[in-house]
Design a protein around this motif. Sequence first.
Motif, mmCIF file in Angstrom:
data_model
loop_
_atom_site.group_PDB
_atom_site.id
_atom_site.type_symbol
_atom_site.label_atom_id
_atom_site.label_comp_id
_atom_site.label_asym_id
_atom_site.label_seq_id
_atom_site.Cartn_x
_atom_site.Cartn_y
_atom_site.Cartn_z
ATOM 1 N N LEU A 134 4.644 -30.013 -63.771
ATOM 2 C CA LEU A 134 5.876 -29.360 -64.203
ATOM 3 C C LEU A 134 6.558 -30.116 -65.336
ATOM 4 O O LEU A 134 7.156 -29.506 -66.233
ATOM 5 C CB LEU A 134 6.830 -29.203 -63.014
ATOM 6 C CG LEU A 134 6.420 -28.140 -61.995
ATOM 7 C CD1 LEU A 134 7.364 -28.141 -60.801
ATOM 8 C CD2 LEU A 134 6.394 -26.755 -62.639
ATOM 9 N N THR A 180 7.243 -22.095 -59.763
ATOM 10 C CA THR A 180 8.706 -22.189 -59.780
ATOM 11 C C THR A 180 9.396 -20.844 -59.630
ATOM 12 O O THR A 180 10.570 -20.791 -59.267
ATOM 13 C CB THR A 180 9.198 -22.827 -61.091
ATOM 14 O OG1 THR A 180 8.886 -21.962 -62.190
ATOM 15 C CG2 THR A 180 8.564 -24.200 -61.306
ATOM 16 N N ASP A 182 10.067 -19.095 -62.151
ATOM 17 C CA ASP A 182 10.826 -18.945 -63.391
ATOM 18 C C ASP A 182 9.949 -18.253 -64.433
ATOM 19 O O ASP A 182 8.949 -18.823 -64.890
ATOM 20 C CB ASP A 182 11.251 -20.324 -63.899
ATOM 21 C CG ASP A 182 12.226 -20.248 -65.077
ATOM 22 O OD1 ASP A 182 12.248 -19.209 -65.759
ATOM 23 O OD2 ASP A 182 12.954 -21.230 -65.301
#
Length: 698
Positions: A134, A180, A182
Amino acid sequence: MLFMLAQTDAPKYVSATPDWAAAAWAKVQAKYAVTVPRVGEKIPYVPTDEVYTDVGADDIYWWTNGFYAGLLWELYSHTGDDQYAAAAHQQADRLDKALHGFVGLHHDVGFMWLHAGVADYRLTGSDEGKRRGLIAANVLAGRYNPVGRYLVSWNEDRPGYVIIDSMMNINILYWASQVTGDPRFTEMAKAHADTVLAHHIRPDGSVYHIVNFDPNTGELVGYPQGQGYAPESSWTRGQAWAIYGFALSYRHTGDARYLDAAKRVANYFLANAALDDNEIPIDFRSPREPVYSDTSAAAIAANGLLLLGTQVDALERPLYEDGALALLKHLTEAHTDFDPAHDGIVQGATAEYHSAENREAAFRIAKIVVTISLSVIIADTVPIQNANIITIPDAAYQTVAYMAKKGIIEDSSAWHAAMAKTNGGRNLHTVRDLAMLLNTANKHSSAVSSANTLKKEQMPHQYTANGLTIINVPSFHTTEKSVYLTYIRKLNALVADIRGPFVLNFSGNVGGSPSAMILGLYSLIPNGQLWTSVARNGKGQQVHLSKNGLRGSAAEYLGTDVKTIIGKKNLHTKVAVVMDNHSASAAEFTIMSLKHNPNVKIFGLPSAGFTSENSGQTFHSPLSDNSWKIITWTTIRTDHWVRCSSVLNAQGTHQFNNAPIMPDVLVAEPNTSDSSNTKQPPVNPTVLTEIKKWFALT
């Protein structure tokens, strides 16, 4: 309940395993078993005199620095050998200097940490691997130019440079969105892919290596000289990156434009490869003499072609599958060094057409970049696990289809929404993703990696507390017969040696094998029907206990070996069963079975409520002799719900569908979590007090 069954009909990247591929994989394993300890903590690149130097000592930011870690994870995923995981972690630890140093990072953070971080997370569930991945994804996202809709490839004075290699790096952005939730990462990746599609791919399928944009306006500036023969030529490794990269973007997005691009470039590549009998030059549009080859282009293209072959219809598939195999066979026969005494494996990779130094160095032995071909050289000996694909094996998709067809769906609206969101499971990227999808259908459905399931089993254990004899009945998952029979024998012996009332502690028992627990407690359970398994179509199958073992449904276990272990019936002694809200699955089935005995009473908290049967599907490495110890993936699917035929409530029978078992005596105070006797929690004194009251009654 967990049952591991060999998978025999998983879809493959090639239709049949070539003999040369199986032989090559055996040699690869033999070589790396020797060379990995010799390489140690070095980050390899190009060997000198057949020995790797440490490029990490010279340039910790070098773009290939994650490839060796990826190769190690590849080996670990197929062999289960912990030395490869340990060595991969050493590589990642060293690369932390680059990750946190930041200033030298570039768009190749994808290449580096897809292998050094994301592969670790995919295979082991490592939080550290996820964190590294990440961080790298956020670094790459920070290179996005919103005006030009592209990710800047290089540093220094080239803010408008975009190279074709970037199509591989954006996969870390797709992954970041998956883990995530996102969508910004995926939107950046798609915008970049659209820009590359519009400006790098020519109509004939050839590819520009570098395109330069004005960073302030996003307008095209030109096509600088790259690593090929000329700006307008066709650098073969760039062609390979395009095939593989667009096939991956299609896999992540389902956008048909990316599939069409991958096919266009692949068709161009294969047509040119055929002209030279799969000896791939550095550039398809370079002078015929002198001959400069690049094996890395062949290896990378083969990876992409195999992936592409799974994405097209059956009539197109042979073009890409056969093309990939031809490239790989030529590599293994003409350019591969299997000698364990030599570092490196594929010879003849070339960095740049116009650099004699790079050509000569590469001809001594290939760069680590060509280790990407490892998983394809063994393509159908083991599933492809290249870190850039960052997806669970395709065989796991069969589990999703099976769940949809036969599984017990508890919340159909949530299940259908999840199926739509993941394109029927095709957009899954980790074992955790698969587990979450299956769990949406039924809370007893899940997926686990063998790396997280291989553990030493706890055996039944006896201790004394508050003047009471207590037998801990622990979870049990192992399918190895000798350990299975040891568990049954131990539990039978403990029960047989006790005189007078005693306690069976199922607290913390999360399940596993119901037959091991039920046969271990054979003397306390009346023979006959224990429960009925009811399938989704309404058909039931009765489960019976007898001196020959347990018969019916997935819990079945029969054999003369059991008859010699199980003891005589003892249905007259009071037995207190203790459970808590962690007692689940096989533990619940065993407790249901014990309730057939009128001298059994349940104390404690409601059980976990996993009162359903499931059958498992296991994906093996074909080289593992189907040993469960080196399983790559284990998927668990809920197939049945259970109806207990014993008296568990006022109605006389109770039909369960993941409903908890209610205790006869509810004791709200939970069990303590520490114990010097066993990993299971000991029975709480408050529970023991209630049990003693019952034992005292005549």
